[in-house]
Design a protein around this motif. Structure first.
Motif, PDB file in Angstrom:
ATOM      1  N   LEU A 182       0.825  -1.206   0.000  1.00  0.00           N
ATOM      2  CA  LEU A 182       0.000   0.000   0.000  1.00  0.00           C
ATOM      3  C   LEU A 182       0.861   1.260   0.000  1.00  0.00           C
ATOM      4  O   LEU A 182       0.466   2.298  -0.531  1.00  0.00           O
ATOM      5  CB  LEU A 182      -0.926   0.003   1.221  1.00  0.00           C
ATOM      6  CG  LEU A 182      -2.094  -0.991   1.186  1.00  0.00           C
ATOM      7  CD1 LEU A 182      -2.791  -1.049   2.532  1.00  0.00           C
ATOM      8  CD2 LEU A 182      -3.095  -0.607   0.102  1.00  0.00           C
ATOM      9  N   LYS A 183       2.034   1.173   0.599  1.00  0.00           N
ATOM     10  CA  LYS A 183       2.939   2.318   0.627  1.00  0.00           C
ATOM     11  C   LYS A 183       3.729   2.470  -0.669  1.00  0.00           C
ATOM     12  O   LYS A 183       4.355   3.508  -0.893  1.00  0.00           O
ATOM     13  CB  LYS A 183       3.922   2.185   1.796  1.00  0.00           C
ATOM     14  CG  LYS A 183       3.284   2.289   3.168  1.00  0.00           C
ATOM     15  CD  LYS A 183       4.340   2.158   4.251  1.00  0.00           C
ATOM     16  CE  LYS A 183       3.746   2.286   5.645  1.00  0.00           C
ATOM     17  NZ  LYS A 183       4.767   2.157   6.699  1.00  0.00           N
ATOM     18  N   SER A 184       3.735   1.446  -1.510  1.00  0.00           N
ATOM     19  CA  SER A 184       4.566   1.452  -2.716  1.00  0.00           C
ATOM     20  C   SER A 184       4.008   2.437  -3.741  1.00  0.00           C
ATOM     21  O   SER A 184       2.842   2.329  -4.148  1.00  0.00           O
ATOM     22  CB  SER A 184       4.620   0.051  -3.323  1.00  0.00           C
ATOM     23  OG  SER A 184       5.231   0.076  -4.584  1.00  0.00           O
ATOM     24  N   PRO A 185       4.788   3.403  -4.193  1.00  0.00           N
ATOM     25  CA  PRO A 185       4.314   4.324  -5.243  1.00  0.00           C
ATOM     26  C   PRO A 185       3.948   3.595  -6.532  1.00  0.00           C
ATOM     27  O   PRO A 185       3.059   4.025  -7.250  1.00  0.00           O
ATOM     28  CB  PRO A 185       5.499   5.273  -5.438  1.00  0.00           C
ATOM     29  CG  PRO A 185       6.305   5.163  -4.179  1.00  0.00           C
ATOM     30  CD  PRO A 185       6.132   3.753  -3.711  1.00  0.00           C
TER      31      PRO A 185
ATOM     32  N   ASP B 292       1.490  16.032 -12.907  1.00  0.00           N
ATOM     33  CA  ASP B 292       1.972  14.654 -12.824  1.00  0.00           C
ATOM     34  C   ASP B 292       0.877  13.719 -13.325  1.00  0.00           C
ATOM     35  O   ASP B 292      -0.166  13.555 -12.693  1.00  0.00           O
ATOM     36  CB  ASP B 292       2.343  14.311 -11.376  1.00  0.00           C
ATOM     37  CG  ASP B 292       3.214  13.065 -11.295  1.00  0.00           C
ATOM     38  OD1 ASP B 292       3.128  12.236 -12.207  1.00  0.00           O
ATOM     39  OD2 ASP B 292       3.994  12.950 -10.339  1.00  0.00           O
ATOM     40  N   THR B 293       1.112  13.128 -14.494  1.00  0.00           N
ATOM     41  CA  THR B 293       0.097  12.265 -15.109  1.00  0.00           C
ATOM     42  C   THR B 293      -0.073  10.934 -14.390  1.00  0.00           C
ATOM     43  O   THR B 293      -0.975  10.172 -14.717  1.00  0.00           O
ATOM     44  CB  THR B 293       0.460  12.001 -16.575  1.00  0.00           C
ATOM     45  OG1 THR B 293       1.764  11.389 -16.635  1.00  0.00           O
ATOM     46  CG2 THR B 293       0.485  13.292 -17.374  1.00  0.00           C
ATOM     47  N   ARG B 294       0.792  10.641 -13.437  1.00  0.00           N
ATOM     48  CA  ARG B 294       0.664   9.379 -12.701  1.00  0.00           C
ATOM     49  C   ARG B 294      -0.438   9.437 -11.650  1.00  0.00           C
ATOM     50  O   ARG B 294      -0.789   8.425 -11.052  1.00  0.00           O
ATOM     51  CB  ARG B 294       2.000   9.032 -12.050  1.00  0.00           C
ATOM     52  CG  ARG B 294       3.092   8.698 -13.050  1.00  0.00           C
ATOM     53  CD  ARG B 294       4.435   8.550 -12.381  1.00  0.00           C
ATOM     54  NE  ARG B 294       4.911   9.809 -11.853  1.00  0.00           N
ATOM     55  CZ  ARG B 294       6.072   9.973 -11.224  1.00  0.00           C
ATOM     56  NH1 ARG B 294       6.867   8.925 -11.053  1.00  0.00           N
ATOM     57  NH2 ARG B 294       6.442  11.158 -10.782  1.00  0.00           N
ATOM     58  N   VAL B 295      -0.956  10.600 -11.367  1.00  0.00           N
ATOM     59  CA  VAL B 295      -2.095  10.743 -10.460  1.00  0.00           C
ATOM     60  C   VAL B 295      -3.363  10.606 -11.282  1.00  0.00           C
ATOM     61  O   VAL B 295      -3.541  11.285 -12.287  1.00  0.00           O
ATOM     62  CB  VAL B 295      -2.065  12.104  -9.738  1.00  0.00           C
ATOM     63  CG1 VAL B 295      -3.251  12.227  -8.810  1.00  0.00           C
ATOM     64  CG2 VAL B 295      -0.764  12.255  -8.973  1.00  0.00           C
TER      65      VAL B 295
ATOM     66  N   LEU C  45       2.439   0.736  -6.937  1.00  0.00           N
ATOM     67  CA  LEU C  45       1.093   0.181  -6.899  1.00  0.00           C
ATOM     68  C   LEU C  45       0.031   1.255  -6.687  1.00  0.00           C
ATOM     69  O   LEU C  45      -1.158   0.965  -6.744  1.00  0.00           O
ATOM     70  CB  LEU C  45       1.006  -0.872  -5.790  1.00  0.00           C
ATOM     71  CG  LEU C  45       1.892  -2.096  -5.991  1.00  0.00           C
ATOM     72  CD1 LEU C  45       1.712  -3.094  -4.863  1.00  0.00           C
ATOM     73  CD2 LEU C  45       1.593  -2.767  -7.315  1.00  0.00           C
ATOM     74  N   ARG C  46       0.456   2.474  -6.376  1.00  0.00           N
ATOM     75  CA  ARG C  46      -0.506   3.584  -6.261  1.00  0.00           C
ATOM     76  C   ARG C  46      -0.680   4.315  -7.582  1.00  0.00           C
ATOM     77  O   ARG C  46      -1.562   5.158  -7.712  1.00  0.00           O
ATOM     78  CB  ARG C  46      -0.014   4.594  -5.216  1.00  0.00           C
ATOM     79  CG  ARG C  46       0.047   4.082  -3.802  1.00  0.00           C
ATOM     80  CD  ARG C  46       0.367   5.235  -2.887  1.00  0.00           C
ATOM     81  NE  ARG C  46       0.616   4.829  -1.516  1.00  0.00           N
ATOM     82  CZ  ARG C  46       0.779   5.678  -0.518  1.00  0.00           C
ATOM     83  NH1 ARG C  46       0.717   6.973  -0.730  1.00  0.00           N
ATOM     84  NH2 ARG C  46       1.007   5.243   0.715  1.00  0.00           N
ATOM     85  N   LYS C  47       0.172   4.042  -8.560  1.00  0.00           N
ATOM     86  CA  LYS C  47       0.169   4.793  -9.811  1.00  0.00           C
ATOM     87  C   LYS C  47      -1.203   4.680 -10.477  1.00  0.00           C
ATOM     88  O   LYS C  47      -1.797   3.609 -10.556  1.00  0.00           O
ATOM     89  CB  LYS C  47       1.254   4.259 -10.734  1.00  0.00           C
ATOM     90  CG  LYS C  47       1.474   5.115 -11.976  1.00  0.00           C
ATOM     91  CD  LYS C  47       2.543   4.501 -12.854  1.00  0.00           C
ATOM     92  CE  LYS C  47       3.881   4.417 -12.154  1.00  0.00           C
ATOM     93  NZ  LYS C  47       4.938   3.896 -13.045  1.00  0.00           N
ATOM     94  N   GLY C  48      -1.692   5.819 -10.952  1.00  0.00           N
ATOM     95  CA  GLY C  48      -2.983   5.867 -11.613  1.00  0.00           C
ATOM     96  C   GLY C  48      -4.149   6.106 -10.690  1.00  0.00           C
ATOM     97  O   GLY C  48      -5.279   6.273 -11.145  1.00  0.00           O
ATOM     98  N   SER C  49      -3.916   6.087  -9.378  1.00  0.00           N
ATOM     99  CA  SER C  49      -4.985   6.310  -8.404  1.00  0.00           C
ATOM    100  C   SER C  49      -4.809   7.668  -7.751  1.00  0.00           C
ATOM    101  O   SER C  49      -3.792   8.337  -7.912  1.00  0.00           O
ATOM    102  CB  SER C  49      -4.976   5.205  -7.340  1.00  0.00           C
ATOM    103  OG  SER C  49      -3.868   5.357  -6.482  1.00  0.00           O
ATOM    104  N   ARG C  50      -5.805   8.044  -6.964  1.00  0.00           N
ATOM    105  CA  ARG C  50      -5.738   9.332  -6.277  1.00  0.00           C
ATOM    106  C   ARG C  50      -4.731   9.314  -5.134  1.00  0.00           C
ATOM    107  O   ARG C  50      -4.415  10.367  -4.567  1.00  0.00           O
ATOM    108  CB  ARG C  50      -7.122   9.680  -5.709  1.00  0.00           C
ATOM    109  CG  ARG C  50      -7.650   8.650  -4.719  1.00  0.00           C
ATOM    110  CD  ARG C  50      -9.068   8.972  -4.298  1.00  0.00           C
ATOM    111  NE  ARG C  50      -9.615   7.913  -3.454  1.00  0.00           N
ATOM    112  CZ  ARG C  50      -9.440   7.839  -2.145  1.00  0.00           C
ATOM    113  NH1 ARG C  50      -8.725   8.766  -1.527  1.00  0.00           N
ATOM    114  NH2 ARG C  50      -9.957   6.849  -1.444  1.00  0.00           N
TER     115      ARG C  50
END
Length: 781
Positions: free
Chosen positions: A558-561, A577-580, A563-568
C-alpha cells in the motif's frame, strides 16, 4: 511531571552567566572551529550545517532514528539455558512505547530524538529521569547535549555529577542517579563520545560547498552563448547598450542577441567546467553514507540495484549498522548492570532478520529428516518448548524411521528393550543397543531382539507391543463409573475371563480398550491430550507469524508508489503529474490471494507433518503406515490427513486475503485516505484469528493421525472409537461425551456427521473451537 525539571528548579550549585557562541555559520566561527578539534563539530553545528542542509546526513540520521523509534523496548530477564523472560510490568518500557515521556513529546518521539543526538553529538546524549514518590519512572527529558557535561569527581571518583546550563546562563547541577548518558565511547577520553559527523565532516562541507558553488554560479551567470566582437572603435554608450542587451540569471543563460554592424561570434558553450560536479557529488555522498553506515536503498533510492543487492544492503544495515546503535540506546537505560535483567529492543518484527531465522529453521528441519537431531533439538532451535516424552528425545535414522534412544530409560518406552523389575532396560546401559538390534535384518522398531537361551524375558510380538503402547497412550484411569458408557460399549466391557482361569489364548481374545476418566493415576494429562495442546501452540505461532508477515507485506504494498500509480493516492512530484489518476487501487496486486495460499501451504505444511509424525511416534510401531481396509471400510492414511489439514488452512488464508481485499477496496471506494486504509489493514486481528484456526487444526491432525495408526496396530482387528469431550474454554460438544462408533462410521454431532473431532471436511460450526479427542478400543479378530 514537568518538562526539564532541573532547569525549572532553583540552582543548587554556583550560578554564573555565560555567552554561548553559536555563530558557527560565519566564516570566522568556522575557521575558529577548524582550529579547535574538540569543538569542530559541536551538536549545534552538526544540526545546522549537516542535518539541516545536507540531504545525505538528514536521510541517514532520519532513517536510523526512525527505525529505532519503530522498535518496542522491552525488559528481559535472561534465564539459564538461554531462555528469556519478558517483564511486562516495567514503567520505563510503558513510558517509551506508548506513554507520554514529558509535556512535549511521546516516548517514540523521545527515542527518535535520542537516536539523532547519539549520531550527531560529540558529547553523547543526556536524559533526565523524573521519579514518583514510590521510585517509579514517570517522565524522561532530553537535556541539551551542547550545554550538558559530566563533571569528574575527586579522590579517585570518576563522576561527581552532571552539569547543564539553562537558557538564561545559570549552571544547574543534577545528581548522577537522575541522568542516563547515551554515547558511542571515545577511544581516549571517557568523558566524550564520538560521532560519524567528526569522520564525515570534510565530506559534509565539500558536498555543501559544491552545491553552493553551482547554485551561486547559476544565480550570477550572465554569459551569453558566445562572445560578440565588433570591428573598429565603439563609443562607451554603444558598449553599454550592447552589454544591457544581455540579461543575467538562469533564465537568460544561453540566449543569443543579434546586433547590427560588423560582428564576429565565438562559441563558449563547449567549455565543460561543471562536469566535475557529478563525480564530486557522488564521492561525497558515498563517503557520508559510509560514515553513517546507511546504504542508499535504506534511505529510499534502490535504482540501479538488483533485488538481491537491495536485500543485501538491507541485511548489512540491520546486521552491521543497527545492532551497535541499538546497543547504545538500550545500555543507557540499564541502571543496574550487575543484574540479569537488561533492556532490549524487540526485533521479531524486522523482516530482514526473520529471513535468516527461517533459513536456520529450514536447515534444522533437514537435519531432523536425516536423523542428525531429535524433535526436541529442532524445537529448541525453532524457539518451541520441548516435548516431555521419550519419542521427542529420540533420533530417527533414515527412511526406516527407526528411533534411536538417547537415554537408557527411553529404550523401554520406545519398545526397543525388554523391561526387568526395576523398569530399566534389562541388557546393559547402552540405550542404542536395542535399536541397533531392532534395525538389523530388516526388523522394524517395536520388535524385540532374540533372547539368549536360558534367560526368561517376557516378550511380545510387534503387534502386541503396538497395542500395549497404544493402550498406554490412550487409556484413562481404570474404574470409571459406567453411567456415561453407552450400552453397546458396556456389553464389550463385561466380556471378561473367569478370575480363576489364566489362559493366554483367552487373554488375547479380550477387548483391548481404554476406559475411565481423562487423567492417569499420577494426575498427568494423557499424552494424546498433551500432543494436541502442543500442536495448538505450534500452529498458533506458525499461523500468527505468517499472518503478521502477510499483513505487513500488504502494508508495504500500500505504501509502494508503483502500486498507487494511476490512483488518487499517488503523491504528485510536480504540478502536472500524469501518474495521479482516478482509478481504484489494484487490490489484486496489493493482496494476491494465490500467493497467500501458496505461501501458507509452504509454511503450514511442515508444521502439520511434524505434529502428525509426533502422533505416529507416540502410537505406531515405527514401520510404514499404509491405508488398509477394516471391515470393508477405507480409512485415510496419516499423510492424507496432513494434506487435508494443510489445504484447509491454506484455504483459510486465501479467505483472509479476500477479506483484506474487500476491506481495502471498500475503503478506497469510500474516499478514505491512504494512512487510514493502512491503519485499517494493520488493525486486522490476525493473532486472534490464527489462534482460533490453530484449535481446530491441532484437533483434526491429532485425532486423524491417531485414528489412522490405531487401525493398523493390529491387522484385521475391529476398532471401536469413543468421543471424549475436551477441556477447553467454551467447548461446544458437552452433549457428545461417550458416543461410540465402530471404525468407519461417522460421529453424529449437532445433526451432522463428522469423522473425528475437528474434522476439516465437516461443517464449520462443529469444527470451530473443538478440543475433543477420541479413544480407541481394539477387538482382535
Amino acid at each position: 511531571m514537568r518538562f526539564l525539571p532541573s532547569l525549572r528548579t532553583k540552582a543548587t550549585g554556583p550560578s554564573e552567566t555565560k555567552s554561548w557562541d553559536l555563530t558557527g555559520a560565519s566564516l570566522g566561527g568556522m575557521l575558529a572551529q577548524l582550529r579547535s578539534p574538540r569543538s569542530s563539530w559541536t551538536i549545534e553545528r552538526a544540526v545546522a550545517e549537516g542535518m539541516e542542509r545536507v540531504i545525505w546526513v538528514f536521510k541517514s540520521v532520519n532513517a536510523i532514528g526512525g527505525h529505532s523509534s519503530d522498535l518496542r523496548l522491552q525488559r528481559v530477564r535472561h534465564l539459564p539455558g538461554g531462555d528469556k523472560e519478558i517483564l511486562d510490568d516495567d514503567a520505563l518500557t510503558y513510558l517509551l512505547n506508548q506513554g507520554q515521556a514529558n509535556e512535549l513529546e511521546k516516548g517514540t518521539q523521545l527515542t527518535k530524538r535520542l537516536s539523532a543526538q547519539v549520531s550527531l553529538s560529540p558529547r553523547g546524549a543526556f536524559v533526565e529521569l523524573t521519579f514518583s514518590r514510590r521510585g517509579e519512572i514517570v517522565g524522561a527529558d532530553l537535556l541539551p547535549p551542547g550545554r550538558t557535561r559530566p563533571v569528574p569527581g575527586r579522590n579517585g571518583k570518576l563522576l561527581s555529577h552532571y552539569e547543564t546550563v539553562s537558557p538564561d546562563g545559570r549552571i544547574v547541577a543534577i545528581p548522577p542517579e537522575k541522568v542516563r548518558w547515551f554515547r558511542d565511547p571515545h577511544p581516549l577520553d571517557p568523558f566524550r563520545a564520538i560521532s560519524p559527523m567528526e569522520a564525515a565532516g570534510l565530506s559534509v562541507d565539500l558536498d555543501f560547498l559544491a552545491r553552493l558553488y553551482n547554485t551561486t554560479f547559476l544565480r550570477n551567470d550572465g554569459r551569453p552563448g558566445g562572445v560578440i566582437g565588433i570591428d573598429g572603435e565603439v563609443e562607451d554608450a554603444e558598449i553599454r547598450r550592447i552589454e544591457n542587451a544581455f540579461g543575467k540569471g538562469a533564465h537568460e543563460a544561453g540566449k543569443i542577441t543579434v546586433l547590427e554592424g560588423d560582428l564576429s561570434y565565438i562559441d563558449l558553450g563547449a567549455k565543460p567546467r561543471d562536469l566535475a560536479y557529478k563525480d564530486l557529488s557522488k564521492i561525497t555522498k558515498d563517503e557520508i553514507l559510509a560514515a553513517f553506515g546507511t546504504p542508499e536503498s535504506i534511505i529510499g533510492n534502490a535504482s540501479g540495484r538488483t533485488f538481491a543487492n537491495a536485500e543485501q544492503e538491507a541485511d548489512n544495515f540491520w546486521r552491521i549498522t543497527m545492532p551497535p546503535h541499538l546497543k547504545i540506546l538500550t545500555s543507557g537505560w540499564d541502571y543496574n548492570p550487575t543484574d540479569d535483567v537488561v533492556y532490549e529492543f524487540d526485533l521479531s518484527g524486522v523482516e530482514v532478520l526473520q529471513r535468516s531465522e527461517a533459513a536456520r529453521r529450514a536447515e534444522a528441519r533437514e537435519e531432523f529428516k536425516e536423523g542428525l537431531i531429535t524433535h526436541n533439538e529442532y524445537r529448541a532451535r525453532a524457539g518451541y518448548p520441548e516435548w516431555k516424552m521419550p519419542h521427542a528425545r529420540a533420533a530417527y535414522i533414515g527412511q526406516s524411521r527407526t528411533p534411536i534412544p538417547t537415554q537408557p530409560e527411553d529404550a523401554v518406552a520406545l519398545g526397543l528393550a525388554p523391561v526387568d523389575g526395576s523398569g530399566v532396560p534389562a541388557a546393559g546401559g547402552d540405550p542404542t543397543a536395542a535399536a541397533t538390534a531392532a534395525g538389523a535384518g530388516g526388523a522394524v522398531a517395536g520388535e524385540q531382539p532374540e533372547v539368549p537361551a536360558g534367560e526368561e524375558l517376557a516378550q511380545s510380538s510387534g503387534a502386541q507391543a503396538a497395542i500395549a503402547r497404544l493402550q498406554a497412550l490412550l487409556d484413562d484411569e481404570a474404574g470409571a463409573s459406567s453411567s456415561s458408557v453407552p450400552p453397546n460399549e458396556e456389553d464389550i466391557e463385561e466380556e471378561e475371563a473367569p478370575a480363576e482361569e489364566d489362559d493366554s489364548d483367552e487373554e488375547e481374545d479380550k477387548v483391548v480398550r481404554p476406559v475411565g476418566t481423562r487423567e492417569r493415576k499420577s494426575g498427568q494429562v494423557l499424552p494424546i491430550v498433551a500432543a494436541r495442546q502442543e500442536a495448538e501452540t505450534v500452529f498458533a505461532e506458525v499461523l500468527g507469524q505468517l499472518g503478521t508477515r502477510l499483513v505487513g507485506r500488504t502494508v508495504a504494498r500500500l505504501k509502494s508508489p508503483k502500486l498507487r500509480k494511476g490512483s488518487r493516492h499517488f503523491t504528485a512530484e510536480y504540478a502536472m503529474d500524469t501518474r495521479v489518476g482516478a482509478d481504484p487501487l489494484n487490490v489484486g496486486r496489493i493482496v494476491p490471494a494465490d500467493a497467500w495460499r501458496a505461501e501458507a501451504e509452504q509454511a503450514i505444511g511442515p508444521a502439520v507433518d511434524q505434529v502428525a509424525a509426533a502422533v505416529v511416534a507416540l502410537t505406531a510401531t515405527g514401520d510404514g503406515l499404509e491405508s488398509k481396509t477394516v471391515i470393508g471400510r477405507s480409512v485415510p492414511e496419516v499423510g492424507q490427513v496432513s494434506a487435508e489439514v494443510t489445504a484447509w488452512a491454506a484455504s483459510a488464508f486465501e479467505a483472509l486475503a479476500g477479506h483484506a481485499r474487500s476491506l481495502v477496496a471498500g475503503l478506497d471506494a469510500d474516499g478514505v485516505d491512504m494512512p487510514q486504509i493502512i491503519a485499517a489493514v494493520r488493525g486486522l486481528d490476525v493473532k486472534a484469528w490464527a489462534e482460533r484456526l490453530a484449535v481446530q487444526g491441532a484437533t483434526a491432525v491429532v485425532n486423524g493421525a491417531a485414528g489412522a495408526v490405531a487401525e493398523q496396530a493390529m491387522p484385521g482387528a475391529v476398532v471401536v472409537r469413543r468421543w471424549r469431550v475436551g477441556d477447553g474454554p467454551g467447548e461446544p460438544h458437552q452433549g457428545v461425551e461417550g458416543q461410540v462408533q465402530a471404525d468407519g462410521d461417522p460421529f453424529v454431532v449437532g445433526g451432522a456427521e463428522v469423522r473425528w473431532p475437528g474434522d476439516v471436511l465437516g461443517p464449520v460450526q462443529e469444527g470451530a473451537g473443538c478440543r475433543c479427542w477420541v479413544s480407541h478400543a481394539l477387538i482382535p479378530a
